[in-house]
Scaffold this motif. Structure first.
Motif, PDB file in Angstrom:
ATOM      1  N   UNK A 161       0.827  -1.207   0.000  1.00  0.00           N
ATOM      2  CA  UNK A 161       0.000   0.000   0.000  1.00  0.00           C
ATOM      3  C   UNK A 161       0.862   1.259   0.000  1.00  0.00           C
ATOM      4  N   UNK A 162       1.931   1.250   0.795  1.00  0.00           N
ATOM      5  CA  UNK A 162       2.834   2.402   0.822  1.00  0.00           C
ATOM      6  C   UNK A 162       3.535   2.602  -0.504  1.00  0.00           C
ATOM      7  N   UNK A 163       3.950   1.498  -1.134  1.00  0.00           N
ATOM      8  CA  UNK A 163       4.587   1.609  -2.444  1.00  0.00           C
ATOM      9  C   UNK A 163       3.655   2.145  -3.507  1.00  0.00           C
ATOM     10  N   UNK A 164       2.399   1.711  -3.482  1.00  0.00           N
ATOM     11  CA  UNK A 164       1.418   2.221  -4.443  1.00  0.00           C
ATOM     12  C   UNK A 164       1.155   3.713  -4.232  1.00  0.00           C
ATOM     13  N   UNK A 165       1.070   4.121  -2.967  1.00  0.00           N
ATOM     14  CA  UNK A 165       0.904   5.552  -2.677  1.00  0.00           C
ATOM     15  C   UNK A 165       2.071   6.349  -3.254  1.00  0.00           C
ATOM     16  N   UNK A 166       3.285   5.901  -2.992  1.00  0.00           N
ATOM     17  CA  UNK A 166       4.466   6.605  -3.485  1.00  0.00           C
ATOM     18  C   UNK A 166       4.491   6.658  -5.008  1.00  0.00           C
ATOM     19  N   UNK A 209     -17.485  11.168   4.008  1.00  0.00           N
ATOM     20  CA  UNK A 209     -17.733   9.730   4.006  1.00  0.00           C
ATOM     21  C   UNK A 209     -17.178   9.058   5.267  1.00  0.00           C
ATOM     22  N   UNK A 210     -16.136   9.626   5.846  1.00  0.00           N
ATOM     23  CA  UNK A 210     -15.515   9.031   7.031  1.00  0.00           C
ATOM     24  C   UNK A 210     -16.162   9.475   8.329  1.00  0.00           C
ATOM     25  N   UNK A 211     -17.107  10.384   8.250  1.00  0.00           N
ATOM     26  CA  UNK A 211     -17.666  10.938   9.482  1.00  0.00           C
ATOM     27  C   UNK A 211     -16.784  12.030  10.050  1.00  0.00           C
ATOM     28  N   UNK A 212     -16.061  12.728   9.166  1.00  0.00           N
ATOM     29  CA  UNK A 212     -15.225  13.884   9.535  1.00  0.00           C
ATOM     30  C   UNK A 212     -14.003  13.499  10.361  1.00  0.00           C
ATOM     31  N   UNK A 213     -13.423  12.320  10.136  1.00  0.00           N
ATOM     32  CA  UNK A 213     -12.271  11.931  10.945  1.00  0.00           C
ATOM     33  C   UNK A 213     -10.973  11.773  10.145  1.00  0.00           C
ATOM     34  N   UNK A 214     -10.998  12.013   8.834  1.00  0.00           N
ATOM     35  CA  UNK A 214      -9.753  11.871   8.072  1.00  0.00           C
ATOM     36  C   UNK A 214      -9.129  13.214   7.718  1.00  0.00           C
ATOM     37  N   UNK A 267      -8.646   3.660   7.271  1.00  0.00           N
ATOM     38  CA  UNK A 267      -7.378   3.531   6.574  1.00  0.00           C
ATOM     39  C   UNK A 267      -7.467   3.890   5.102  1.00  0.00           C
ATOM     40  N   UNK A 268      -8.470   3.355   4.396  1.00  0.00           N
ATOM     41  CA  UNK A 268      -8.615   3.608   2.965  1.00  0.00           C
ATOM     42  C   UNK A 268      -8.925   5.069   2.682  1.00  0.00           C
ATOM     43  N   UNK A 269      -9.879   5.637   3.424  1.00  0.00           N
ATOM     44  CA  UNK A 269     -10.261   7.031   3.183  1.00  0.00           C
ATOM     45  C   UNK A 269      -9.138   7.988   3.553  1.00  0.00           C
TER      46      UNK A 269
END
Length: 434
Positions: free
Chosen positions: A244-249, A288-293, A316-318
């Protein structure tokens, strides 16, 4: 005893005076970086609090406020504070590789530092999923670079020390600051420079302690993996977090280099449009996260670790999506803290498959795995997470997860995000000279 000639004595005294002047410069610079880090932290917390109050009155206000704030931040960055965009760590790395004072000054100066702080705060005030630690690195490097004046011999070491002191002071993690300076900024060990880095880090750390007292960034979490089955979480978190970190980068690097085709060309010519679209995407993720991201994610992760409670399944995804959109928008803001928050969300999701196991240790494994996957600095990753959670019982599993994540990330993204982005600044400087 043979008397020392006066001329030789004067030369020796001059050399000694120069050495002490250099040491004093690093120490005073470290104190200044520590004070700047505390100021940035306090202002960042205030900005996030104000945004929380605004959406508390009407949560859909972010649909207008966040895109507008992103557009304004990118406009001010491009118009008045060029080279202050993004994390700030790539600029510090690029400045160390440059040789000319003028070229370095375009990336590291007090003007850039002031713009970095103001526009990073503007982003947090509008709900950006960004951190303050990367900006603190660029600010710290700018302070030390400016303190060094025109001495080309000192500049590279001062930039390195300022960046390391920035990490140490931002997280209250002195060991991580030293390791970050050696592993990520310089990628080598030089005994003379390393001693001065340690001096600057100590000065910055003592300044932080004097101003805000001793604290652990994510509190204290004494929990550990309890049985053999629990240790399966180490490779699982390492693989998932690293990929996941590699895809983000890879996504952020690709966007920085420009998307090919008509759409990519249109977005490159219209940075304000891109900023607005990214801001809208962050707002939608927030709702969508309920204002937590929104913001750094610090409060959510600290609460989960201290109480041993899982994060929401979609956190995590959001958070990853919101951080990716913030990173490619062009606004000043770091990815350190948001990456740790994304990793915490990944770990919390994985913990659901380990019934009866405390959530905290697996959250920590998720944090170090995703963070190592993003920055591709495994030693820095496990040192910083260990210091931030004050959990020495988890040192071995955290270390193992970090190494696994690093290997998986390299398979997905062959180059580290900071060094890849630094090459972009180096290319710009080369183009400007030719």
């Amino acid at each position: 005893m043979i008397p020392i000639p006066p001329a030789r004595r004067r030369r020796r005294m001059k050399v000694q005076a120069g050495r002490w002047q250099r040491r004093l410069l690093f120490l005073i610079g470290g104190i200044a970086v520590g004070a700047a880090a505390v100021l940035i932290a306090l202002l960042a917390d205030k900005a996030q609090h104000i945004f929380a109050l605004l959406i508390g009155q009407w949560r859909y206000a972010s649909l207008a406020l966040t895109p507008a704030g992103f557009v304004l931040a990118v406009f001010l960055t491009n118009r008045y504070f060029p080279n202050s965009q993004g994390s700030g760590i790539p600029q510090a790395i690029a400045a160390r590789r440059l040789t000319g004072h003028a070229a370095r000054k375009r990336l590291l100066s007090m003007r850039v530092a002031v713009g970095k702080i103001l526009l990073m705060l503007l982003g947090l005030l509008c709900g950006a999923s960004a951190g303050r630690e990367g900006p603190t690195v660029q600010v710290g490097a700018s302070i030390m670079f400016t303190a060094g004046g025109l001495s080309a011999r000192r500049q590279s070491g001062l930039v390195l020390a300022g960046a390391a002191a920035g990490v140490a002071a931002a997280f209250n993690t002195p060991l991580a600051g030293i390791v970050f300076g050696i592993e990520e900024m310089s990628r080598s060990f030089e005994s003379r420079s390393s001693r001065l880095i340690i001096g600057a880090v100590i000065a910055a750390g003592l300044t932080t302690l004097a101003l805000v007292g001793n604290y652990t960034y994510f509190g204290r979490t004494p929990m550990m993996l309890e049985n053999g089955i629990d240790w399966l979480a180490v490779p699982i978190c390492g693989v998932i977090g690293g990929v996941a970190g590699g895809l983000f980068s890879r996504f952020v690097i690709a966007m920085a280099r420009g998307i090919p085709g008509v759409i990519g060309g249109a977005l490159k010519k219209r940075p304000l449009l891109l900023a607005g679209l990214c801001g809208l995407g962050v707002a939608l993720c927030g709702i969508a996260s309920g204002d937590i991201v929104y913001g750094t994610g610090y409060e959510q992760v600290k609460t989960a670790l201290e109480n041993g409670t899982p994060l929401p399944d979609s956190f995590g995804l959001l958070k990853l999506l919101a951080t990716a959109l913030t990173a490619v928008s062009g606004i000043p803001g770091g990815i350190f803290a948001p990456s740790l928050a994304v990793g915490a969300g990944i770990g919390s999701d994985i913990a659901q498959f380990f019934h009866g196991t405390p959530v905290g240790p697996i959250i920590i494994l998720g944090m170090v795995s995703y963070f190592a996957g993003v920055v591709q600095a495994p030693i820095t990753a496990f040192v910083i997470v260990t210091e931030m959670t004050d959990n020495h019982a988890m040192v071995v599993p955290v270390m193992a997860a970090s190494v696994i994540a690093y290997a998986c990330s390299r398979a997905v993204c062959p180059e580290g995000i900071y060094h890849a982005l630094a090459r972009g600044f180096l290319r710009e400087e080369t183009s400007a000279r030719t």
